[in-house]
Design an enzyme around this catalytic site. Structure first.
Site, PDB file in Angstrom:
ATOM      1  N   PHE A 129       0.848  -1.194   0.000  1.00 39.07           N
ATOM      2  CA  PHE A 129       0.000   0.000   0.000  1.00 39.07           C
ATOM      3  C   PHE A 129       0.889   1.253   0.000  1.00 39.07           C
ATOM      4  CE2 PHE A 129      -3.147   2.923   1.957  1.00 39.07           C
ATOM      5  CZ  PHE A 129      -4.185   2.712   1.064  1.00 39.07           C
ATOM      6  N   ASP A 211       1.479  -6.199   7.342  1.00 41.79           N
ATOM      7  CA  ASP A 211       0.268  -5.381   7.293  1.00 41.79           C
ATOM      8  C   ASP A 211      -0.876  -6.341   6.957  1.00 41.79           C
ATOM      9  OD1 ASP A 211      -1.917  -3.895   6.427  1.00 41.79           O
ATOM     10  OD2 ASP A 211      -0.689  -2.323   5.529  1.00 41.79           O
ATOM     11  N   TYR A 236     -11.572  -1.496   9.922  1.00 40.04           N
ATOM     12  CA  TYR A 236     -12.767  -0.990   9.218  1.00 40.04           C
ATOM     13  C   TYR A 236     -13.099  -1.744   7.933  1.00 40.04           C
ATOM     14  CZ  TYR A 236      -8.916   1.883   7.308  1.00 40.04           C
ATOM     15  OH  TYR A 236      -7.730   2.309   6.799  1.00 40.04           O
ATOM     16  N   LYS A 237     -12.283  -2.762   7.592  1.00 43.54           N
ATOM     17  CA  LYS A 237     -12.586  -3.531   6.372  1.00 43.54           C
ATOM     18  C   LYS A 237     -13.416  -4.760   6.770  1.00 43.54           C
ATOM     19  CE  LYS A 237      -8.241  -1.963   4.244  1.00 43.54           C
ATOM     20  NZ  LYS A 237      -8.709  -0.889   3.376  1.00 43.54           N
ATOM     21  N   ARG A 385     -11.982  -3.230  -8.284  1.00 45.03           N
ATOM     22  CA  ARG A 385     -11.911  -4.256  -7.233  1.00 45.03           C
ATOM     23  C   ARG A 385     -13.317  -4.711  -6.840  1.00 45.03           C
ATOM     24  NH1 ARG A 385      -8.238  -2.130  -2.421  1.00 45.03           N
ATOM     25  NH2 ARG A 385      -9.991  -0.697  -2.226  1.00 45.03           N
TER      26      ARG A 385
END
Ligand SMILES: Cc1ncc(COP(=O)(O)O)c(C=O)c1O
Length: 425
Positions: A129, A211, A236-237, A385
């Protein structure tokens, strides 16, 4: 032979042991046809979080006021950390909620570099990322002018497995202090073999920092068995903690040498002693700094509870079945329309989202969101995605998303959305 018809999807949904979890989330009754395939970016709102938010605001804050710190607020980052620890093979006390992922990544990277004096390189890859690479560079800069981040090149789809072994090899590995990678890459969804990669880093004498943002809650992970030094991730995913909910940091209990570079009272062993000389707290809590954001921290728990209740192995099995079906349907119906699968074909090396390559990726995604009631996202230069959160996505959703994608493209949707640039694509 998989039945790729709608009847085949309905048959799979009928026997799905996790199907009932869909009702544990809030759905918009006014928009029943919405297919939400962006749980890899922001998970859905658990019903239990609504009631909990009401309680936290009205009773805990509104009535109990500051007394709530003694009613449990003080322990929340640690206690919810212990719940997430169960999910990723960590021991109680090894994982704590704090800050944003980028911030805990910085703390972890600086701490790691400090215990490898004389070694000057951080290895990562070009699938990581962008914020992670920026953070790693900042950590290298903080460590000294001789430190550098080496970005290993991938083919855009699979992690640079051979490149990493070479960089860690006998002649080149001796100056590597830290290897830091995304377990599942945010773009193609490539999933590193966590145990093997960690072992390779350790054999070269480097520390390993993972990560877990795109794997926690969907890919079984055993940090303890792999002897991982440090890991970070967001809530939060797939954990459904809510927008901007705090990140987590894992610190292996054996690595007592690792110290928080941003010390503060909440990470000390005597925060309420108000002394200048307090030492570090035990466990991962020593990496806390200031007052935790209690409202958003408390709301992480309901989503984590749901993941634990569903069970990570069942979630993974369903996630693989969903993404396998999607890939097969894309090959059948979307390849002729200019789409290519830009995620690993081997499900063992893939997370829970599948990326499609298309020349007009952003326009396709905008057409899907705005005309077809399919929420996806796009990433530059050419990825769309599709995230399959197994707690609330069913097999019929997969089929319908592919059908609507074909329909919106065939009806000229790309031209209607070309050039539209939303703030968050
Ligand atoms: C893999 C990965 N790492 C790090 C981040 C950054 O997280 P934060 O905004 O919490 O710092 C994200 C955000 O989406 C991500 O996907």
């Amino acid at each position: 032979m998989t039945d790729l018809t709608p009847a085949g999807a309905a048959a799979l949904d009928a026997v799905d042991p996790l199907a009932g979890f869909r009702e544990a989330f809030v759905h918009d009754d006014a928009d029943p046809d919405l297919i939400y395939l962006d749980g890899n970016s922001l998970g859905r709102l658990p019903m239990a979080s609504v009631a909990l938010a009401e309680d936290v605001l009205r009773r805990q804050w509104g009535q109990r006021l500051i007394r709530s710190w003694n009613d449990g607020w003080f322990e929340v980052p640690r206690l919810i950390g212990d719940r997430i620890a169960e999910l990723v093979g960590a021991k109680p006390g090894e994982l704590v909620l704090a800050d944003a992922t980028s911030v805990v990544l910085y703390k972890a990277a600086v701490a790691a570099l400090k215990v490898r004096p004389g070694r000057t390189r951080i290895l990562t890859d070009d699938l990581n990322f962008p914020s992670d690479v920026q953070v790693l560079r900042a950590a290298a800069q903080a460590a000294g002018p001789d430190h550098e981040v080496v970005i290993l090149e991938s083919d855009g789809l699979h992690g640079p497995v051979d490149g990493l072994s070479e960089a860690l090899g006998a002649d080149r590995g001796a100056d590597v202090a830290l290897v830091s990678l995304s377990h599942v890459a945010y773009g193609p969804g490539w999933c590193w073999d966590l145990a093997t990669t960690t072992r390779a880093a350790h054999e070269a004498g480097a520390l390993m920092l993972w990560d877990l943002c795109h794997s926690v809650g969907v890919v079984p992970t055993d940090l303890g068995a792999a002897d991982v030094d440090l890991a970070v991730g967001c809530t939060y995913k797939y954990l459904n903690g809510g927008p901007g909910s705090p990140a987590f940091l894992y610190v292996n209990a054996d690595r007592t040498d690792l110290q928080n570079p941003v010390r503060g009272w909440y990470g000390s062993d005597d925060p309420m002693g108000f002394g200048f000389d307090a030492g570090p707290a035990a466990g991962a809590s020593r990496f806390l700094t200031g007052t935790p954001p209690i409202l958003s921290t408390v709301l992480v728990e309901p989503g984590v509870d749901l993941i634990l209740e569903a069970g990570i192995d069942r979630l993974r099995a369903k996630s693989v079945a969903l993404t396998e079906r999607f890939v097969a349907l894309v090959d059948l119906h979307l390849a002729p329309l200019g789409f290519g699968v830009q995620s690993p074909r081997d499900p063992a090396r893939r997370g829970s989202h599948v990326s499609l390559r298309h020349d007009a990726a952003q326009a396709v995604s905008q057409a899907l969101v705005n005309e077809a009631r399919v929420i996806t996202d796009s990433r530059p230069p050419d990825l769309i995605r599709f995230g399959f959160a197994p707690l609330y996505i069913g097999f019929a959703d997969v089929d319908e998303a592919v059908r609507r994608t074909a329909e919106v493209v065939e009806s000229g949707g790309i031209d209607r959305w070309r050039g539209v640039q939303p703030v968050v694509p």
